[in-house]
Design an enzyme around this catalytic site. Structure first.
Site, mmCIF file in Angstrom:
data_model
loop_
_atom_site.group_PDB
_atom_site.id
_atom_site.type_symbol
_atom_site.label_atom_id
_atom_site.label_comp_id
_atom_site.label_asym_id
_atom_site.label_seq_id
_atom_site.Cartn_x
_atom_site.Cartn_y
_atom_site.Cartn_z
ATOM 1 C CB CYS A 47 -6.494 -0.212 5.004
ATOM 2 S SG CYS A 47 -4.764 -0.724 5.026
ATOM 3 C CG HIS A 62 -1.961 -1.044 1.193
ATOM 4 N ND1 HIS A 62 -3.067 -1.001 2.018
ATOM 5 C CD2 HIS A 62 -2.091 -2.178 0.456
ATOM 6 C CE1 HIS A 62 -3.818 -2.064 1.798
ATOM 7 N NE2 HIS A 62 -3.245 -2.795 0.854
ATOM 8 C CD GLU A 90 -2.602 4.689 1.993
ATOM 9 O OE1 GLU A 90 -3.724 5.091 1.674
ATOM 10 O OE2 GLU A 90 -2.170 3.560 1.665
ATOM 11 C CB CYS A 148 -2.133 2.325 5.538
ATOM 12 S SG CYS A 148 -1.685 1.244 4.157
#
Length: 156
Positions: free
Chosen positions: A83, A53, A55, A86
Site C-alpha cells: 500500500c 503491515h 512490508e 508500505c
C-alpha cells in the site's frame, strides 16, 4: 524470475502463518544482494492494528539494521503489492527493489469493504515515481496470483 517465484512463495508461507495466528494474511521478506533472506515479517494486526503491515515491519527493521547504501542493493518481496504507507516505508528505508505477487487492486476485490482493510487505489509504482530516487518494481506474477489469493479466501 525463477528466484522471484521462490521468494514470493516464502512470503505466502509467512502470510499463512499470520493467518493461523489471528493476523491478516500478508508476508514479506528482505533478500540481500547475494540472495540470502535477511529479514522476514508478517502482518501484526492483532497488536498494531492498521499499521501492522508486513512490508512496514520489514522496512522498519531493515532501516535499523542496515545502511541505505546496502539496502539499495536489496529486494523486498511481499505477497501483495505494498500500500502507499508500505511503499513509503520501503522508499524511506532505502530499499532498491520491491517485488509483489498480487496487486492491491485484486486485494480490494477480495476484501471488499471490510473495515480492517480498506484498501487505497494507489499503485506502489505511483508512490515510488513521486520520489527522488528510483525503486525498481516487479509484479504482479500471474503464475502465483491464485496462490496468494487462496490465502485470503474466507478470511475477509
Amino acid at each position: 524470475m525463477c528466484d522471484d517465484l521462490k521468494y514470493l512463495r516464502e512470503t505466502i508461507k509467512i502470510a499463512q502463518e499470520c493467518r493461523d495466528s489471528g493476523n491478516h494474511p500478508f508476508g514479506a521478506i528482505l533478500v540481500g544482494p547475494q540472495g540470502d533472506i535477511l529479514l522476514r515479517a508478517g502482518n501484526s494486526y492483532s497488536y498494531e492494528k492498521g499499521v501492522g503491515h508486513a512490508e512496514l515491519n520489514v522496512a522498519r527493521a531493515a532501516s535499523r539494521k542496515y545502511q541505505p547504501e546496502y539496502l539499495e542493493k536489496c529486494t523486498l518481496y511481499t505477497s501483495v503489492e505494498p500500500c502507499c504507507m508500505c511503499a513509503g516505508a520501503c522508499y524511506w528505508a532505502g530499499i532498491g527493489t520491491v517485488v509483489y505477487g498480487m496487486t492491491e487492486k485484486r486485494l480490494a476485490v477480495l476484501t471488499g469493504d471490510n473495515e480492517e482493510n480498506l484498501t487505497l487505489n494507489l499503485p506502489c509504482e505511483t508512490v515510488f515515481a513521486a520520489g527522488q530516487r528510483k525503486v525498481e518494481t516487479r509484479g504482479p506474477f500471474a503464475e502465483i496470483e491464485e496462490e496468494v489469493a487462496e490465502g485470503h479466501s474466507g478470511f475477509w
